[in-house]
Design a protein around this motif. Structure first.
Motif, short mmCIF file in Angstrom:
data_model
loop_
_atom_site.label_atom_id
_atom_site.label_comp_id
_atom_site.label_asym_id
_atom_site.label_seq_id
_atom_site.Cartn_x
_atom_site.Cartn_y
_atom_site.Cartn_z
N TYR A 71 -50.95 -78.69 8.58
CA TYR A 71 -52.22 -78.53 9.20
C TYR A 71 -53.06 -77.93 8.35
O TYR A 71 -52.77 -77.02 7.66
CB TYR A 71 -51.95 -77.43 10.28
CG TYR A 71 -51.13 -78.08 11.44
CD1 TYR A 71 -51.66 -78.92 12.56
CD2 TYR A 71 -49.73 -77.98 11.25
CE1 TYR A 71 -50.72 -79.55 13.59
CE2 TYR A 71 -48.76 -78.65 12.18
CZ TYR A 71 -49.38 -79.28 13.16
OH TYR A 71 -48.43 -79.98 14.11
N GLY A 73 -56.80 -76.23 8.15
CA GLY A 73 -58.05 -75.56 8.81
C GLY A 73 -59.33 -75.58 7.73
O GLY A 73 -58.89 -75.07 6.48
N MET A 75 -62.92 -74.14 6.97
CA MET A 75 -63.97 -73.35 7.32
C MET A 75 -65.18 -73.90 6.45
O MET A 75 -65.28 -73.57 5.23
CB MET A 75 -63.65 -71.83 6.91
CG MET A 75 -62.47 -71.04 7.47
SD MET A 75 -61.41 -70.05 6.74
CE MET A 75 -60.49 -70.79 5.93
N THR A 101 -62.37 -76.85 16.66
CA THR A 101 -61.72 -75.67 17.31
C THR A 101 -62.90 -74.37 17.18
O THR A 101 -63.73 -74.37 16.56
CB THR A 101 -60.49 -75.33 16.42
OG1 THR A 101 -61.14 -74.78 14.86
CG2 THR A 101 -59.64 -76.35 16.07
N LYS A 104 -61.31 -69.02 13.66
CA LYS A 104 -61.62 -68.98 12.05
C LYS A 104 -61.89 -70.59 11.63
O LYS A 104 -62.56 -70.35 10.84
CB LYS A 104 -60.12 -68.66 11.59
CG LYS A 104 -59.92 -68.60 10.28
CD LYS A 104 -58.73 -68.01 9.92
CE LYS A 104 -58.35 -67.87 8.71
NZ LYS A 104 -57.05 -67.04 8.38
N TYR A 105 -61.46 -71.54 12.20
CA TYR A 105 -61.65 -72.89 11.76
C TYR A 105 -62.85 -73.67 12.35
O TYR A 105 -62.80 -73.53 13.46
CB TYR A 105 -60.53 -73.76 11.74
CG TYR A 105 -59.10 -72.96 10.93
CD1 TYR A 105 -59.38 -72.65 9.47
CD2 TYR A 105 -58.12 -72.75 11.82
CE1 TYR A 105 -58.25 -71.71 9.15
CE2 TYR A 105 -56.94 -71.99 11.23
CZ TYR A 105 -57.10 -71.53 9.88
OH TYR A 105 -56.09 -71.07 9.34
N ASP A 106 -63.62 -74.46 11.75
CA ASP A 106 -64.51 -75.10 12.16
C ASP A 106 -63.84 -76.25 13.00
O ASP A 106 -64.14 -77.02 13.75
CB ASP A 106 -65.72 -75.57 11.55
CG ASP A 106 -66.69 -74.60 11.21
OD1 ASP A 106 -66.99 -73.87 12.13
OD2 ASP A 106 -66.68 -73.76 9.98
N LEU A 108 -59.78 -78.42 12.54
CA LEU A 108 -58.22 -78.45 12.10
C LEU A 108 -57.52 -79.88 11.88
O LEU A 108 -57.76 -80.69 12.80
CB LEU A 108 -57.59 -77.75 13.35
CG LEU A 108 -56.01 -77.47 12.88
CD1 LEU A 108 -55.84 -76.40 11.64
CD2 LEU A 108 -55.43 -76.50 14.17
N LYS A 110 -54.42 -82.38 10.99
CA LYS A 110 -52.97 -82.55 10.84
C LYS A 110 -52.86 -83.68 10.08
O LYS A 110 -53.35 -84.65 10.12
CB LYS A 110 -52.45 -82.69 12.19
CG LYS A 110 -50.73 -83.04 12.13
CD LYS A 110 -50.22 -83.25 13.70
CE LYS A 110 -48.76 -83.51 13.62
NZ LYS A 110 -48.21 -83.59 14.81
N THR A 135 -60.66 -74.02 2.68
CA THR A 135 -59.48 -74.55 3.77
C THR A 135 -58.39 -73.64 3.79
O THR A 135 -58.26 -72.64 2.70
CB THR A 135 -59.01 -75.94 3.23
OG1 THR A 135 -58.49 -75.91 1.85
CG2 THR A 135 -60.33 -77.11 3.20
N GLU A 136 -57.41 -73.66 4.71
CA GLU A 136 -56.23 -72.94 4.60
C GLU A 136 -55.04 -74.03 5.23
O GLU A 136 -55.56 -74.68 6.04
CB GLU A 136 -56.51 -71.81 5.64
CG GLU A 136 -55.05 -70.92 5.60
CD GLU A 136 -55.31 -69.76 6.38
OE1 GLU A 136 -54.02 -68.95 6.50
OE2 GLU A 136 -56.34 -69.61 7.15
N THR A 137 -54.12 -74.06 4.38
CA THR A 137 -53.22 -75.07 4.57
C THR A 137 -51.75 -74.25 4.93
O THR A 137 -51.43 -73.40 4.79
CB THR A 137 -52.67 -75.61 3.30
OG1 THR A 137 -53.88 -76.47 2.78
CG2 THR A 137 -51.61 -76.74 3.68
#
Length: 156
Positions: A71, A73, A75, A101, A104-106, A108, A110, A135-137
């Motif tokens: 996933y 996310g 930002m 969303t 924290k994330y605009d 998300l 998968k 991004t955060e994975t």
């Protein structure tokens, strides 16, 4: 919220289809105590209303070589570009879902990759070129369960 009215037969049909989308209409009719034609008409009505959006086969990703589920996310540096980023993500075959969303994330996303090396390649070659922001994975070790939304007893 849609203005659909569901009765107990609609709910029973939806429940049976969500358990097995390939279940024959006549078998559903027997379980519901109605004719096959009645089930066929209800399914057509539910499809026309957008309640049933289609029928799909669930494929085990690891059985076809996709061992890593992640996933990501987003930002976004410019949140007004979310739809443009979403469209770019649509062009990456490994991305299977994108959600707008809160928090924290605009966005998300998968995605599935063959392995961690493939995931890193997707991130470096496809996602970073979007210039969307940070991004955060998150890597999923295992899907514990998946189920359809509950349909029993829904009335509006």
């Amino acid at each position: 919220m849609p203005n659909n009215q569901f009765d107990s037969l609609d709910c029973k049909i939806l429940s049976l289809l969500s358990q097995n989308a390939r279940k024959p209409f006549l078998e559903i009719a027997r379980e519901c105590g109605v004719s096959g034609a009645a089930v066929h008409q209800r399914i057509q009505k539910l499809s026309a209303q957008g309640v049933i959006q289609g029928f799909e086969s669930l494929i085990n990703p690891s059985a076809i070589g996709y061992e890593t589920c992640a996933y990501i996310g987003f930002m976004l540096s410019d949140p007004t570009k979310a739809s443009e980023v979403s469209e770019e993500l649509r062009n990456i075959p490994e991305v299977v879902e994108v959600h707008y969303t809160t928090g924290k994330y605009d966005l998300l996303a998968k995605l599935y990759a063959h392995n961690n090396r493939h995931l890193l390649q997707i991130i470096h070659d496809r996602l970073q070129s979007l210039n969307a922001g940070r991004t955060e994975t998150l890597i999923s070790f295992k899907e514990e369960f998946r189920r359809p939304v509950p349909t029993d007893g829904y009335t509006q």
